[in-house]
Design an enzyme around this catalytic site. Structure first.
Site, PDB file in Angstrom:
ATOM      1  CB  CYS A 153     -56.403 -33.213   4.251  1.00  0.00           C
ATOM      2  SG  CYS A 153     -54.752 -33.019   3.620  1.00  0.00           S
ATOM      3  CB  ILE A 206     -46.438 -28.606  -2.202  1.00  0.00           C
ATOM      4  CG1 ILE A 206     -45.151 -28.745  -2.918  1.00  0.00           C
ATOM      5  CG2 ILE A 206     -47.197 -27.116  -2.147  1.00  0.00           C
ATOM      6  CD1 ILE A 206     -45.039 -29.823  -3.784  1.00  0.00           C
TER       7      ILE A 206
END
Length: 232
Positions: A185, A168
């Site tokens: 993303c 993360i």
């Protein structure tokens, strides 16, 4: 459940290092766990949680072919470019961003050993970190954790034989201009944000890290073994 029955997680703060260096350390930790699994020595598995702050780098996941054409352009803005084996598309890591790599055997934490469960627990961890800052975060159909339509944290993982790598990234006081060079993303029309932008004050990795460790331990019950002097 007493602490003696909880899995051990070695926590190591590696500071600011290059992405390839961190990846090499992940592979070493993963190999140690796989060796324990191969000999069915589950009781002495030592999971790891590597905390890093990266030098500027754009990374792409398994669906990387569409980004190869952008490699030189992105390198020219002063960042590295690395192809990885994680899920997800392109993202940025850099100074002011807390990056955490859990290298864990899921069997230590859940009898289901489900990657879907693992991702959900990571999401819950990140949402809880935001809550500790007084911010209401959520998940959506898009990967990551969001404050309204602004992405505050990214998730990109790899799992093999139920051992995880990658992890993360939480935007603390990262320079958000880096994200203007990409579609983070692969999600069009959404913003990227940080704790500093949301709270209108400087929020550092040092301030965020204890909250993250608290939240991770809440959603992945374990006993920490700190192996860096920074935690003493």
């Amino acid at each position: 459940m007493g602490s003696r029955n909880l899995p051990t997680v070695l926590v190591q703060n590696l500071g600011k290092i290059g992405f390839s260096n961190a990846l090499s350390r992940q592979k070493t930790a993963r190999k140690a766990i796989l060796n324990k699994i191969a000999t069915k020595d589950f009781e002495t598995i030592e999971n790891s949680l590597l905390i890093v702050e990266h030098n500027p780098v754009f990374t792409v996941g398994l669906r990387h072919k569409e980004y190869i054409k952008d490699e030189e352009k992105l390198k020219n803005v002063g960042a590295d470019f690395v192809v990885t084996d994680r899920g997800g598309l392109i993202t940025f890591h850099g100074p002011g961003q807390l990056v955490a790599y859990p290298i864990i055997y899921l069997g230590c934490f859940s009898s289901k050993k489900s990657m879907r469960w693992y991702v959900r627990q990571l999401e819950n961890t990140l949402i809880d970190v935001c809550f500790q800052f007084g911010l209401e975060a959520k998940t959506t159909r898009d990967v990551g954790v969001w404050i309204d339509d602004r992405k505050i944290a990214a998730i990109g993982i790899h799992g093999s034989r139920y051992v995880t790598t990658h992890g993360i990234a939480i935007n603390c006081n990262v320079d958000l201009d880096w994200f203007s060079h990409i579609v983070p993303c692969g999600i069009e029309g959404k913003e990227v944000t940080s704790f500093s932008r949301e709270l209108l004050r400087e929020v550092t990795i040092e301030e965020t890290l204890p909250k993250f460790l608290d939240s991770f331990q809440k959603h992945f019950p374990c006993q920490y073994k700190f192996i860096d002097a920074i935690y003493s």
